[in-house]
Design a protein around this motif. Structure first.
Motif, PDB file in Angstrom:
ATOM      1  N   GLY A 200       8.765   8.750   4.576  1.00 58.09           N
ATOM      2  CA  GLY A 200       8.260   7.700   4.350  1.00 58.09           C
ATOM      3  C   GLY A 200       6.611   7.487   4.212  1.00 58.09           C
ATOM      4  N   LEU A 201       6.702   7.013   2.473  1.00 58.12           N
ATOM      5  CA  LEU A 201       5.102   6.620   2.034  1.00 58.12           C
ATOM      6  C   LEU A 201       4.340   5.192   2.769  1.00 58.12           C
ATOM      7  CD1 LEU A 201       3.765   8.516   0.638  1.00 58.12           C
ATOM      8  CD2 LEU A 201       4.249   7.404  -1.405  1.00 58.12           C
ATOM      9  N   LEU A 202       3.100   5.575   3.110  1.00 56.46           N
ATOM     10  CA  LEU A 202       3.321   4.834   3.658  1.00 56.46           C
ATOM     11  C   LEU A 202       1.752   4.056   2.317  1.00 56.46           C
ATOM     12  CD1 LEU A 202       2.212   5.405   7.307  1.00 56.46           C
ATOM     13  CD2 LEU A 202       3.937   4.198   5.663  1.00 56.46           C
ATOM     14  N   THR A 203       0.998   3.109   2.197  1.00 53.28           N
ATOM     15  CA  THR A 203       0.358   3.231   0.192  1.00 53.28           C
ATOM     16  C   THR A 203      -0.290   1.521   1.007  1.00 53.28           C
ATOM     17  OG1 THR A 203       1.587   1.769  -0.530  1.00 53.28           O
ATOM     18  CG2 THR A 203       1.167   4.204  -0.948  1.00 53.28           C
TER      19      THR A 203
ATOM     20  N   GLN B 222      -8.629  -4.993  -5.770  1.00 53.86           N
ATOM     21  CA  GLN B 222      -8.490  -4.101  -6.416  1.00 53.86           C
ATOM     22  C   GLN B 222      -7.147  -4.113  -7.862  1.00 53.86           C
ATOM     23  OE1 GLN B 222      -8.410  -0.981  -3.390  1.00 53.86           O
ATOM     24  NE2 GLN B 222     -10.428  -0.091  -3.754  1.00 53.86           N
ATOM     25  N   PRO B 223      -7.025  -3.523  -8.197  1.00 52.20           N
ATOM     26  CA  PRO B 223      -6.332  -3.047  -9.762  1.00 52.20           C
ATOM     27  C   PRO B 223      -5.590  -3.001  -8.899  1.00 52.20           C
ATOM     28  CG  PRO B 223      -7.979  -2.067  -9.527  1.00 52.20           C
ATOM     29  CD  PRO B 223      -8.522  -2.754  -8.976  1.00 52.20           C
ATOM     30  N   GLU B 224      -3.830  -2.683  -8.928  1.00 51.53           N
ATOM     31  CA  GLU B 224      -2.781  -1.916  -8.851  1.00 51.53           C
ATOM     32  C   GLU B 224      -2.799  -0.686  -8.906  1.00 51.53           C
ATOM     33  OE1 GLU B 224       0.200  -0.682  -6.591  1.00 51.53           O
ATOM     34  OE2 GLU B 224       0.208  -3.060  -6.879  1.00 51.53           O
ATOM     35  N   ALA B 225      -3.669  -0.189  -9.909  1.00 46.92           N
ATOM     36  CA  ALA B 225      -4.023   1.738 -10.079  1.00 46.92           C
ATOM     37  C   ALA B 225      -4.758   2.359  -9.015  1.00 46.92           C
ATOM     38  CB  ALA B 225      -4.893   1.525 -11.234  1.00 46.92           C
ATOM     39  N   ARG B 226      -5.621   1.690  -7.966  1.00 52.24           N
ATOM     40  CA  ARG B 226      -6.255   1.640  -7.237  1.00 52.24           C
ATOM     41  C   ARG B 226      -4.836   1.564  -5.527  1.00 52.24           C
ATOM     42  NH1 ARG B 226      -9.631   5.103  -7.976  1.00 52.24           N
ATOM     43  NH2 ARG B 226     -10.529   4.742  -5.871  1.00 52.24           N
ATOM     44  N   ARG B 227      -3.964   1.645  -5.902  1.00 55.65           N
ATOM     45  CA  ARG B 227      -3.241   2.394  -4.059  1.00 55.65           C
ATOM     46  C   ARG B 227      -3.578   3.271  -3.945  1.00 55.65           C
ATOM     47  NH1 ARG B 227       0.731  -1.199  -1.989  1.00 55.65           N
ATOM     48  NH2 ARG B 227       0.368  -2.507  -4.127  1.00 55.65           N
ATOM     49  N   ARG B 228      -3.790   3.280  -2.729  1.00 54.59           N
ATOM     50  CA  ARG B 228      -3.942   4.295  -1.905  1.00 54.59           C
ATOM     51  C   ARG B 228      -2.759   4.553  -1.239  1.00 54.59           C
ATOM     52  NH1 ARG B 228      -7.702   2.376   1.437  1.00 54.59           N
ATOM     53  NH2 ARG B 228      -6.870   0.851   0.897  1.00 54.59           N
ATOM     54  N   ILE B 229      -2.747   6.342  -1.003  1.00 55.18           N
ATOM     55  CA  ILE B 229      -2.427   6.675  -0.004  1.00 55.18           C
ATOM     56  C   ILE B 229      -2.735   6.541   1.439  1.00 55.18           C
ATOM     57  CG2 ILE B 229      -0.233   8.819   0.741  1.00 55.18           C
ATOM     58  CD1 ILE B 229       0.125   9.493  -2.106  1.00 55.18           C
ATOM     59  N   LEU B 230      -1.938   5.943   2.192  1.00 53.79           N
ATOM     60  CA  LEU B 230      -2.585   6.336   3.859  1.00 53.79           C
ATOM     61  C   LEU B 230      -2.014   7.368   4.634  1.00 53.79           C
ATOM     62  CD1 LEU B 230      -2.732   2.469   4.510  1.00 53.79           C
ATOM     63  CD2 LEU B 230      -4.268   3.701   3.104  1.00 53.79           C
ATOM     64  N   GLY B 231      -0.972   7.954   3.969  1.00 56.08           N
ATOM     65  CA  GLY B 231      -0.045   8.568   5.064  1.00 56.08           C
ATOM     66  C   GLY B 231       0.989   9.063   5.106  1.00 56.08           C
ATOM     67  N   LEU B 232       1.990   9.698   5.233  1.00 56.98           N
ATOM     68  CA  LEU B 232       3.577   9.589   5.903  1.00 56.98           C
ATOM     69  C   LEU B 232       3.825  10.570   6.551  1.00 56.98           C
ATOM     70  CD1 LEU B 232       4.337  12.612   2.895  1.00 56.98           C
ATOM     71  CD2 LEU B 232       1.845  11.786   3.933  1.00 56.98           C
ATOM     72  N   TYR B 233       5.800  10.144   6.276  1.00 52.18           N
ATOM     73  CA  TYR B 233       6.180  10.519   7.853  1.00 52.18           C
ATOM     74  C   TYR B 233       7.600  11.116   7.343  1.00 52.18           C
ATOM     75  CZ  TYR B 233       7.467   5.972   8.526  1.00 52.18           C
ATOM     76  OH  TYR B 233       8.364   5.112   8.632  1.00 52.18           O
ATOM     77  N   MET B 234       7.748  12.227   7.775  1.00 50.14           N
ATOM     78  CA  MET B 234       9.578  12.440   7.893  1.00 50.14           C
ATOM     79  C   MET B 234      10.173  11.058   8.553  1.00 50.14           C
ATOM     80  SD  MET B 234      10.463  14.283   5.745  1.00 50.14           S
ATOM     81  CE  MET B 234      12.063  14.923   6.236  1.00 50.14           C
ATOM     82  N   VAL B 235      11.758  10.276   8.276  1.00 48.53           N
ATOM     83  CA  VAL B 235      11.890   9.112   9.433  1.00 48.53           C
ATOM     84  C   VAL B 235      12.965  10.135  10.963  1.00 48.53           C
ATOM     85  CG1 VAL B 235      12.389   8.386   7.165  1.00 48.53           C
ATOM     86  CG2 VAL B 235      14.253   9.890   8.091  1.00 48.53           C
ATOM     87  N   ASN B 236      13.059  10.031  11.141  1.00 46.65           N
ATOM     88  CA  ASN B 236      13.444  10.241  12.440  1.00 46.65           C
ATOM     89  C   ASN B 236      15.212  11.021  12.262  1.00 46.65           C
ATOM     90  OD1 ASN B 236      15.594   9.896  14.805  1.00 46.65           O
ATOM     91  ND2 ASN B 236      13.981   9.539  16.185  1.00 46.65           N
TER      92      ASN B 236
ATOM     93  N   GLU C 266      -1.620  11.301   8.656  1.00 49.89           N
ATOM     94  CA  GLU C 266      -2.655   9.849   8.429  1.00 49.89           C
ATOM     95  C   GLU C 266      -3.627  10.761   7.884  1.00 49.89           C
ATOM     96  OE1 GLU C 266      -5.578   7.085  11.056  1.00 49.89           O
ATOM     97  OE2 GLU C 266      -3.295   8.542  12.361  1.00 49.89           O
ATOM     98  N   LEU C 267      -4.063  10.047   6.851  1.00 52.60           N
ATOM     99  CA  LEU C 267      -4.713  10.285   6.424  1.00 52.60           C
ATOM    100  C   LEU C 267      -6.399   9.531   6.327  1.00 52.60           C
ATOM    101  CD1 LEU C 267      -3.825  10.198   2.124  1.00 52.60           C
ATOM    102  CD2 LEU C 267      -3.911  12.823   4.129  1.00 52.60           C
ATOM    103  N   THR C 268      -7.555  10.283   6.253  1.00 55.75           N
ATOM    104  CA  THR C 268      -8.556   9.646   7.065  1.00 55.75           C
ATOM    105  C   THR C 268      -8.781   8.629   5.653  1.00 55.75           C
ATOM    106  OG1 THR C 268     -10.646  11.079   5.436  1.00 55.75           O
ATOM    107  CG2 THR C 268      -9.538  12.076   7.715  1.00 55.75           C
ATOM    108  N   ASP C 269      -9.806   7.373   5.385  1.00 63.04           N
ATOM    109  CA  ASP C 269     -10.228   7.025   4.588  1.00 63.04           C
ATOM    110  C   ASP C 269     -10.487   7.636   3.606  1.00 63.04           C
ATOM    111  OD1 ASP C 269      -9.342   4.342   5.981  1.00 63.04           O
ATOM    112  OD2 ASP C 269     -12.082   3.937   6.535  1.00 63.04           O
ATOM    113  N   GLN C 270     -11.576   8.842   3.747  1.00 61.92           N
ATOM    114  CA  GLN C 270     -12.267   9.488   2.295  1.00 61.92           C
ATOM    115  C   GLN C 270     -11.144  10.456   1.504  1.00 61.92           C
ATOM    116  OE1 GLN C 270     -13.166   9.112   5.388  1.00 61.92           O
ATOM    117  NE2 GLN C 270     -15.561   8.252   5.195  1.00 61.92           N
ATOM    118  N   GLU C 271      -9.964  10.425   2.460  1.00 58.91           N
ATOM    119  CA  GLU C 271      -9.273  11.362   2.133  1.00 58.91           C
ATOM    120  C   GLU C 271      -8.440  10.190   0.693  1.00 58.91           C
ATOM    121  OE1 GLU C 271      -8.893  14.653   4.990  1.00 58.91           O
ATOM    122  OE2 GLU C 271      -7.079  12.804   5.244  1.00 58.91           O
ATOM    123  N   ALA C 272      -7.851   9.516   1.752  1.00 58.91           N
ATOM    124  CA  ALA C 272      -7.128   8.784   1.049  1.00 58.91           C
ATOM    125  C   ALA C 272      -7.220   7.441  -0.480  1.00 58.91           C
ATOM    126  CB  ALA C 272      -6.711   7.276   2.009  1.00 58.91           C
TER     127      ALA C 272
END
Length: 280
Positions: A148-151, A157-171, A193-199
């Motif tokens: 699961g990718l978390l964005t 902001q424009p859609e092009a600036r969508r950030r990846i905040l983190g991700l996980y494998m499903v159970n 989980e990504l930091t704000d700077q990483e995202a």
């Protein structure tokens, strides 16, 4: 660059004057003895320009040309590697239950952005229209091999600036078509989980591409989209390169190794990301 009438010196023929020049050849008149040479290969090997300023300008032009040719060659090699990778993947993908797009990307609202990294689960939401309006969205493609990718993006902001905040494998016990509550829970171990700077450096559209409209960065509605397995591997690989904490790097590498195993991917031959932003 126009070199006609420039004076040159040849190692064998001596002094001469350029009388013709195109993208592939230059023609030099050595006192009525006219010779043709391959351009730009002859410069630096047999021929030098007498005017130092012109010679320096030509050097810059040729350097730029060389860099462009090398970049084009790298792109060709990357494409060849990508095609070879896809061929190997198709040959290895024998399990019919594994779809090539069995990952999911969520569009998180503000409330979910606050809670997801505590609960490590996301709702698939409800159907918004049609005869099944109000019923839970079923995510039938999701299996234990899914991530699961978390964005998210800011409303201004424009859609092009969508950030990846983190991700996980499903159970590992989860099956999308059997879910009763519309929640996609996480694996107990594989979470990032990504930091704000990483995202800010991990833009979603560097990876996602609509094959029918490869330059578009459009997500107008919908809680989630299915996501390509290879794109998820590319994201994990880039997160590993982004992280600086040794323990977090180790965790991301373990995540990538597990993900590739579950999705029958060659961890050592993940192609370079080529999403919509990369194609603009």
């Amino acid at each position: 660059m126009n070199l006609i009438n420039e004076e040159v010196t040849h190692k064998v023929f001596g002094e001469g004057n350029i009388v013709d020049h195109d993208e592939s050849f230059i023609t030099v008149d050595f006192n009525k003895d006219v010779k043709k040479f391959v351009y730009p290969d002859a410069f630096g090997k047999f021929i030098t320009l007498n005017d130092r300023n012109v010679a320096e300008t030509l050097k810059k032009v040729l350097l730029k040309r060389k860099m462009e040719e090398e970049a084009l060659e790298r792109k060709r090699e990357e494409e060849k590697e990508r095609q070879a990778f896809e061929q190997r993947r198709r040959e290895k993908l024998k399990n019919p239950r594994i779809s090539e797009s069995s990952q999911i990307v969520f569009w998180l609202d503000e409330e979910e952005q606050q809670s997801v990294f505590n609960d490590w689960q996301v709702s698939t939401g409800k159907i918004q229209s049609g005869k099944n309006k109000g019923q839970l969205n079923r995510v039938a493609r999701l299996r234990p091999n899914s991530a699961g990718l978390l964005t998210a993006r800011e409303s201004d902001q424009p859609e092009a600036r969508r950030r990846i905040l983190g991700l996980y494998m499903v159970n590992e016990m989860f099956s999308g078509n059997l879910s009763e509550d519309g929640m996609v829970p996480s694996h107990a171990e594989f979470r990032i989980e990504l930091t704000d700077q990483e995202a800010e450096k991990m833009l979603f559209w560097n990876y996602y591409v609509n094959k029918n409209y490869p330059h578009r960065t459009t997500w107008n509605s919908g809680k989630f989209r299915y996501f390509d397995n290879v794109w998820t591997a590319q994201i994990l690989k880039d997160i590993i390169a982004l992280k600086t904490d040794e323990e977090q790097i180790k965790e991301a590498k373990n995540f990538l190794e597990y993900f590739c195993k579950m999705n029958v991917l060659d961890m050592e031959n993940i192609p370079v990301a080529n999403g919509a932003l990369k194609q603009q």
